[in-house]
Enzyme design. Structure first.
Site: not given
Ligand code: GDP
Length: 424
Positions: A41, A13
């Protein structure tokens, strides 16, 4: 020619989806090489907001070929539902755009059921599975007791193979767990239904990738979860059941001879963790609630509130090493903007001794975090697009992490949108 893997450095995440979505624009082929529908993701772009579970994040980029490699847990039912969802929002998904390895093993309905039955048996000792069937699936794969996607193209052999597996699987379901088990008719109906749907996408991905490499195409390997959830190097048994490390990318993709030239490790600006197991930096109470709310830390797959805490430099340094990261993307820096001072875990105390090394799983519950505080910036940084747009304290925070983990931070993400990024 340069291939790249995007991997998680922590507990998953970290924001890998948003980084792949950004970086795919420079690559020709995006490949998922491990895991299944057990993690999500999140990607936000011009089509909307998506929680992708199995589909590679490159499906939104025109001209990019997306591959589900032999290393993934291929649940045709979940995959099909996800494909329908993405299509309904205007994204074209043709066999030219999405290719599924004929060597990927199928995650069958009983894997999902067994996952739930085993977690229920474990009661308060449960592993925190998302119950998508991943652990039973990989166990069966290594026992050679599941079906390869390509077998869908050989109906006669498929029926005979299924009959053998079904007999064996029903023994476990009925004798160990007291469940009713499955009939040939229901399993064949399921396989025929979803098999028909995914058949057009099946191919020999080894041949496809070999030719892609020969013609100078650039490959991007997309991992799920993070280093601390890797089956071999993570916090056993609270890991996933596959290898989330970049080193596995060539094998799980279908081109074992591929070189991974660059490894982009994604690190969140603070710590989060879903599920059970030791989480050294965990905050509880109001402090945790505030950070969880600021970062909207609720699971993409399950909606479960994530456990949260300050950045853990011991675990992050370990993740960087295990992944062989050559470049770091630090995400969600904007979330910390509300903090007056920012706590950071610099070391662990293990039996009273200060350590830099991430402990062996059995010793980890005894580890205590050493916390230091650094100044916060207390202003909105979500509009920053250049390094110089960041306040000094935010720059210092990034540089402090860079020094501690020994790897350059080339990307700083300040929001979920594709362009909310600083490229250093
Ligand atoms: P992944 O499985 O590694 O892709 O991660 P997730 O999708 O579970 O979590 C990432 C969350 O953080 C998502 O809701 C993204 O839209 C959000 N996100 C990613 N980068 C940023 C950021 O730099 N700032 C903010 N506020 N949200 C972000």
């Amino acid at each position: 020619m340069s291939n790249c893997a995007i991997v998680g450095i922590n507990w998953g995440d970290e924001g890998k989806g948003r980084m792949v979505d950004l970086i795919t624009q420079d690559y020709d082929v995006v490949i998922r090489y491990q895991g299944g529908g057990n993690a999500g993701h999140t990607v936000m772009n011009e089509y909307g907001k998506f929680a992708l579970h199995l589909l590679p994040s490159g499906i939104f980029s025109p001209g990019v070929v997306n591959i589900l490699g032999n290393g993934v847990a291929l649940d045709p039912e979940s995959l099909w539902n996800e494909m329908e969802d993405v299509r309904s929002k205007g994204v074209a998904l043709t066999p030219e755009k999405l290719k599924i390895s004929e060597r990927a093993s199928l995650l069958l309905p009983w894997h999902r059921e067994l996952d739930g039955l085993e977690e229920a048996r474990l009661k308060d000792k449960k592993y925190g599975s998302t119950k998508q069937g991943i652990a039973p699936f990989y166990s069966d794969k290594y026992q050679k007791k599941t079906i390869l996607a390509g077998e869908l193209l050989y109906p006669r052999q498929l029926r005979a193979h299924l009959a053998d597996i079904l007999e064996w699987k029903n023994l476990t379901l009925q004798k160990v767990y007291g469940a009713p088990g499955y009939t040939m008719d229901e399993m064949m109906a399921w396989l025929e239904d979803y098999g028909e749907k995914i058949k057009p996408y099946l191919c020999n991905t080894t041949v496809f990738l070999r030719e892609a490499q020969r013609s100078g195409k650039k490959l991007l390997f997309e991992a799920q979860l993070g280093a601390l959830r890797d089956l071999d190097f993570g916090i056993v048994p609270y890991t996933t059941s596959s290898n989330a490390v970049a080193a596995y990318a060539p094998v799980g993709s279908g081109l074992p001879s591929a070189r991974v030239d660059e490894v982009v490790g994604v690190v969140k600006a603070y710590s989060t963790c879903v599920g059970e197991g030791p989480f050294t930096c965990e905050w509880l109470g109001d402090e945790a609630e505030e950070l969880r709310r600021a970062g909207n830390e609720y699971g993409a797959k399950t909606g479960r509130p994530r456990r949260v805490g300050p950045i853990d430099l011991v675990a992050t340094r370990y993740g960087v090493e295990i992944q062989g990261a050559t470049n770091i993307a630090l995400t969600k820096l904007d979330v910390l903007s509300y903090m007056e001072t920012i706590p950071v875990c610099t070391h662990y105390l293990l039996n009273g001794v200060r350590t830099d090394e991430f402990p062996f799983p059995a010793a980890l519950p005894e580890a205590r975090p050493v916390i230091e505080s650094v100044p916060g910036w207390k202003c909105d940084i979500s509009g920053a697009r250049k390094w110089s747009d960041l306040p000094k304290a935010a720059q210092e925070y990034v540089l402090m992490i860079e020094r501690a983990i020994g790897c350059r931070i080339g990307y700083v993400s300040v929001g979920p949108e594709r362009d909310s990024i600083i490229i250093r």
